[in-house]
Motif scaffolding. Sequence first.
Motif, PDB file in Angstrom:
ATOM      1  N   MET A   1      48.997  37.737  43.819  1.00 30.91           N
ATOM      2  CA  MET A   1      48.252  37.237  44.947  1.00 30.91           C
ATOM      3  C   MET A   1      46.761  37.200  44.638  1.00 30.91           C
ATOM      4  O   MET A   1      46.070  36.268  45.034  1.00 30.91           O
ATOM      5  N   ALA A   2      46.278  38.183  43.924  1.00 36.61           N
ATOM      6  CA  ALA A   2      44.878  38.219  43.551  1.00 36.61           C
ATOM      7  C   ALA A   2      44.559  37.061  42.628  1.00 36.61           C
ATOM      8  O   ALA A   2      43.476  36.488  42.693  1.00 36.61           O
ATOM      9  N   SER A   3      45.504  36.701  41.780  1.00 40.02           N
ATOM     10  CA  SER A   3      45.290  35.589  40.844  1.00 40.02           C
ATOM     11  C   SER A   3      45.169  34.271  41.599  1.00 40.02           C
ATOM     12  O   SER A   3      44.310  33.450  41.300  1.00 40.02           O
ATOM     13  N   SER A   4      46.048  34.029  42.566  1.00 41.68           N
ATOM     14  CA  SER A   4      45.978  32.781  43.334  1.00 41.68           C
ATOM     15  C   SER A   4      44.716  32.756  44.195  1.00 41.68           C
ATOM     16  O   SER A   4      44.138  31.697  44.432  1.00 41.68           O
ATOM     17  N   ARG A   5      44.302  33.908  44.627  1.00 39.90           N
ATOM     18  CA  ARG A   5      43.098  33.987  45.439  1.00 39.90           C
ATOM     19  C   ARG A   5      41.869  33.653  44.582  1.00 39.90           C
ATOM     20  O   ARG A   5      40.967  32.936  45.023  1.00 39.90           O
ATOM     21  N   GLU A   6      41.829  34.144  43.331  1.00 41.29           N
ATOM     22  CA  GLU A   6      40.727  33.830  42.420  1.00 41.29           C
ATOM     23  C   GLU A   6      40.730  32.358  42.053  1.00 41.29           C
ATOM     24  O   GLU A   6      39.672  31.731  41.953  1.00 41.29           O
ATOM     25  N   GLU A   7      41.930  31.776  41.852  1.00 42.39           N
ATOM     26  CA  GLU A   7      42.022  30.341  41.536  1.00 42.39           C
ATOM     27  C   GLU A   7      41.530  29.520  42.717  1.00 42.39           C
ATOM     28  O   GLU A   7      40.829  28.520  42.541  1.00 42.39           O
ATOM     29  N   SER A   8      41.904  29.935  43.918  1.00 42.66           N
ATOM     30  CA  SER A   8      41.457  29.238  45.117  1.00 42.66           C
ATOM     31  C   SER A   8      39.939  29.339  45.243  1.00 42.66           C
ATOM     32  O   SER A   8      39.261  28.362  45.585  1.00 42.66           O
ATOM     33  N   LEU A   9      39.399  30.496  44.951  1.00 45.47           N
ATOM     34  CA  LEU A   9      37.955  30.691  44.997  1.00 45.47           C
ATOM     35  C   LEU A   9      37.258  29.827  43.950  1.00 45.47           C
ATOM     36  O   LEU A   9      36.251  29.171  44.240  1.00 45.47           O
ATOM     37  N   GLU A  10      37.800  29.794  42.722  1.00 44.61           N
ATOM     38  CA  GLU A  10      37.226  28.959  41.659  1.00 44.61           C
ATOM     39  C   GLU A  10      37.296  27.482  42.041  1.00 44.61           C
ATOM     40  O   GLU A  10      36.347  26.729  41.810  1.00 44.61           O
ATOM     41  N   GLU A  11      38.403  27.073  42.620  1.00 39.47           N
ATOM     42  CA  GLU A  11      38.560  25.675  43.026  1.00 39.47           C
ATOM     43  C   GLU A  11      37.543  25.309  44.109  1.00 39.47           C
ATOM     44  O   GLU A  11      36.909  24.250  44.054  1.00 39.47           O
ATOM     45  N   ARG A  12      37.349  26.175  45.069  1.00 35.72           N
ATOM     46  CA  ARG A  12      36.364  25.919  46.120  1.00 35.72           C
ATOM     47  C   ARG A  12      34.948  25.898  45.564  1.00 35.72           C
ATOM     48  O   ARG A  12      34.120  25.083  45.976  1.00 35.72           O
TER      49      ARG A  12
END
Length: 121
Positions: free
Chosen positions: A1-12
């Motif tokens: 979950m932390a990984s998807s959250r970091e990817e979402s943050l990077e994408e934003r």
Amino acid sequence: MASSREESLEERMQRLDAELAKRRADDDSDDAAEQKAADSRKGYAEAMKLSSEFIAAIIVGALLGYLLDHFAGTGPWGMIVLLLLGFCAGVLNVMRAAGLVASPHPVDRMAGRENGRKDGA
């Protein structure tokens, strides 16, 4: 979950960077357009100043010539001569204002008089 959250943050963050870059480019083009408009207004102002100086000199010459003819009874000659003199003064004023002809500096005029007196004496 932390990984998807970091990817979402990077994408934003990437979308935000792209949007900021686009807005900066728009701001730069707006600044360039405003600078061009300011230069255009400055040119119009200079043209109006030069034309008003030219026309004023001609009108003053014609008015003085008319008054001379009216009070001295010299016919059209006073108006013709002073109108031409006003035209020449207008051309000289425009050339001085445009920077094509330098007006003599008072020190230069005084130096010219002193040199003339020394040579003539």
